[in-house]
Design a protein around this motif. Structure first.
Motif, PDB file in Angstrom:
ATOM      1  N   ALA A 195      34.946  56.357  37.751  1.00  0.00           N
ATOM      2  CA  ALA A 195      35.773  55.153  37.797  1.00  0.00           C
ATOM      3  C   ALA A 195      35.132  54.047  38.714  1.00  0.00           C
ATOM      4  O   ALA A 195      35.055  52.921  38.425  1.00  0.00           O
ATOM      5  CB  ALA A 195      37.159  55.508  37.995  1.00  0.00           C
ATOM      6  N   LEU A 196      34.543  54.731  39.640  1.00  0.00           N
ATOM      7  CA  LEU A 196      33.920  53.682  40.997  1.00  0.00           C
ATOM      8  C   LEU A 196      32.469  53.453  40.677  1.00  0.00           C
ATOM      9  O   LEU A 196      32.009  52.828  41.548  1.00  0.00           O
ATOM     10  CB  LEU A 196      34.169  54.523  42.372  1.00  0.00           C
ATOM     11  N   ARG A 197      32.028  54.109  39.590  1.00  0.00           N
ATOM     12  CA  ARG A 197      30.494  53.935  39.349  1.00  0.00           C
ATOM     13  C   ARG A 197      29.793  54.399  40.227  1.00  0.00           C
ATOM     14  O   ARG A 197      28.830  53.549  40.773  1.00  0.00           O
ATOM     15  CB  ARG A 197      30.251  52.607  38.767  1.00  0.00           C
ATOM     16  N   HIS A 198      30.049  55.471  41.016  1.00  0.00           N
ATOM     17  CA  HIS A 198      29.012  56.071  41.970  1.00  0.00           C
ATOM     18  C   HIS A 198      27.800  56.953  41.414  1.00  0.00           C
ATOM     19  O   HIS A 198      28.102  57.752  40.544  1.00  0.00           O
ATOM     20  CB  HIS A 198      29.722  56.812  42.836  1.00  0.00           C
ATOM     21  N   THR A 199      26.667  56.483  41.667  1.00  0.00           N
ATOM     22  CA  THR A 199      25.638  57.182  41.134  1.00  0.00           C
ATOM     23  C   THR A 199      24.526  57.603  41.974  1.00  0.00           C
ATOM     24  O   THR A 199      23.497  58.236  41.691  1.00  0.00           O
ATOM     25  CB  THR A 199      24.883  56.321  40.155  1.00  0.00           C
ATOM     26  N   ALA A 200      24.674  57.696  43.226  1.00  0.00           N
ATOM     27  CA  ALA A 200      23.546  57.904  44.360  1.00  0.00           C
ATOM     28  C   ALA A 200      23.478  59.483  44.182  1.00  0.00           C
ATOM     29  O   ALA A 200      24.371  60.220  44.176  1.00  0.00           O
ATOM     30  CB  ALA A 200      23.969  57.601  45.465  1.00  0.00           C
TER      31      ALA A 200
END
Ligand code: FAD
Length: 503
Positions: A325-330
């Motif tokens: 949901a928070l679009r975290h991609t690291a």
């Protein structure tokens, strides 16, 4: 007629999985156990976890003697064929992962028996969930329902002591001026020849380049047999349960276990049944040997959280794994992947990473507020964070990791499981531990040479998700605090420049 063989998975090791009463297999059924090397090859597990699981499986096979066919194979499919031939007409208790359930579902003639090792059945949960529609299924309401249904810690129709929830009594900071809680240490096993054999196998496989592990192994700290698990439970209830509640959320560098039970590993291996754990704790309360806040806290963890997480895993479905949901991609940095505690300057993170490296375990607050919080603040890919927890923790299994990491820790489900993201600045860690005193960083500093990475990371996280968090009544006030920060541009610049450098 000889009954069909019964296949035991490696997390179904207690006697209740073979009990013909309550839907188990026939008492005469031969047993099949499969040690599949592909499972170890697929992921880089903590070595202590690989050792514990294999040791527990081999100990169980030794106990079952002639009744069991124990197969070492590349895959489950190959192992099953070796054990029972191509027809694979076996029974198996409902596996604990979707992948394993899908696999057994493809087998011809297999009969899947009801799940064991949990207090609430799938049908009963479905009935409860059906009555609680809405955006979230609340732990508190589920937990009260379990208590009533199992007549657990109840005085007639009321909760024992008149209160359902004693969380308020169970959030004390650690006692000041003490390095340890001063309670009797946890139960510890003695290793035997089976442990040695497993360790030799792991050495050989690693040496041959067949598998690789993270973390350090040995000596074994968690029960590998039913007898050991019962000793650990007895020891905990007698010596450590009375202090469980009060300091449940506190952390001490020199006392990582504090008064926690260390029972998650034997529970998740199926060596203990959750009902017997909570019943013993309640008996201690009734006998006047443990206070209500500790017993309620422990019952809440097992009959509440553990059951709730198990059912949410199935309830949320397979797509839950991909939620972001928070679009975290690291990506996860190498120092975190490799449990390189020495590379980290923040004392809390370094201490907790070292605990994971050395034991494959930390209690729930380091998992949530140190490890998970770091991942959330730095925007790491939640699926990769889930995989990391699964591999690095002795008690990590798919069913328990997914809701705990995707939902609880990374807020990747956008709030299905929790009402707000769990993260904080250094002030919380300072209040709840002795980790900040010797640290090179200062919990109060947002910027500058001694800025605390958690304090800076907290504000950067709020800033990054300002719109979403401002719309949530539980985080709206914190977001307003951003407007008072004159040094926000400097803080954001410093956190952006930090990149993969260990905090
Ligand atoms: P205690 O503090 O003594 O608690 C008693 C028991 O309650 C535990 O043994 C466990 O069986 C149960 N329990 C408490 N909370 C939970 C929960 N949230 N989910 C499931 N069971 C719970 N627990 C696991 O068993 N396996 C995991 O892989 C796991 N991953 C986690 C990841 C994150 C990010 C977080 C925040 C929590 C996770 N937990 C997991 C829950 C909890 O941290 C561990 O169960 C607990 O720390 C194990 O130590 P203990 O046995 O001493 O627990």
């Amino acid at each position: 007629m000889t009954p069909r063989p019964h296949w035991l998975f490696g997390d179904q090791l207690g006697p209740h999985f073979l009990d013909p009463r309550h839907g188990g297999p026939d008492a005469q059924a031969p047993v099949v156990m499969i040690e599949a090397r592909a499972v170890l090859r697929r992921r880089r597990f903590h070595r202590a976890k690989a050792h514990l699981v294999l040791s527990a499986m081999r100990h169980r096979a030794a106990e079952l003697g002639d009744r069991v066919t124990y197969v070492r194979a590349e895959t489950y499919a190959e192992g099953l064929e070796q054990a029972v031939g191509r027809t694979s007409r076996v029974t198996v208790c409902h596996p604990t992962s979707r992948r394993a359930l899908d696999f057994v579902g493809t087998l011809e003639g297999v009969e899947i028996l009801p799940a064991k090792g949990f207090m609430v059945g799938h049908d009963d949960f479905a009935e409860w969930a059906g009555r609680h529609t809405g955006p979230r299924l609340r732990l508190e309401s589920f937990y009260r329902w379990v208590r009533e249904r199992h007549d657990l810690l109840m005085d007639g129709e009321d909760p024992a002591g008149g209160r359902w929830n004693l969380d308020h009594d169970n959030r004390e900071p650690p006692p000041r001026g003490q390095d340890t809680l001063g309670v009797r240490g946890p139960w510890q096993p003695s290793e035997d020849a089976i442990d040695d054999e497993v360790r030799n196998d792991l050495d050989r496989w690693e040496h041959d380049g067949d598998v690789s592990f993270v973390g350090r192994d040995g000596p074994r700290r968690f029960p590998a047999t039913r007898r050991e698990a019962l000793s650990a439970l007895r020891h905990f209830v007698t010596h450590r349960l009375p202090d469980f509640g009060r300091y449940e959320d506190a952390m001490l560098a020199a006392d990582p276990v504090m008064s926690h039970s260390l029972l998650s590993a034997p529970l998740n291996l199926g060596l203990l049944d959750p009902a017997e754990c909570v019943e013993r704790a309640v008996r201690a309360y009734r006998a006047g040997d443990a206070p209500l806040n500790s017993v309620e806290g422990f019952v809440r963890q097992i009959a509440g959280w553990r059951e709730y997480v198990w059912h949410l895993y199935w309830h949320f479905g397979e797509e839950y794994r991909q939620r972001n949901a928070l679009r975290h991609t690291a990506p996860l940095p190498d120092w975190f992947l490799g449990l390189d505690a020495d590379a980290v300057t923040a004392n809390c993170l370094s201490t907790v990473l070292a605990q994971v490296r050395d034991t494959g375990w930390t209690h729930h607050i380091p998992r949530l507020m140190v490890l998970g919080s770091r991942a959330l603040q730095d925007g790491w890919d939640p699926a990769a964070v889930t995989d990391w927890f699964h591999r690095c923790f002795v008690d990590g299994y798919d069913w328990v990791m997914l809701p705990n990491v995707v939902g609880m820790s990374q807020y990747a489900d956008g709030g299905l499981m929790t009402t707000k993201p769990y993260t904080s600045g250094g002030a919380y860690i300072h209040r709840m531990s002795d980790l900040c005193g010797p640290c090179a960083h200062r919990p109060s500093d947002r910027t500058g040479d001694r800025a605390c990475p958690y304090t800076a990371g907290y504000w950067a996280f709020l800033h990054r998700h300002r719109a979403r968090l401002a719309a949530n009544h539980r985080t709206a006030r914190a977001v307003k605090g951003l407007d008072r920060l004159k040094d926000l541009p400097e803080l954001l610049d410093a956190t952006a420049r930090r990149g993969d450098t260990p905090p």
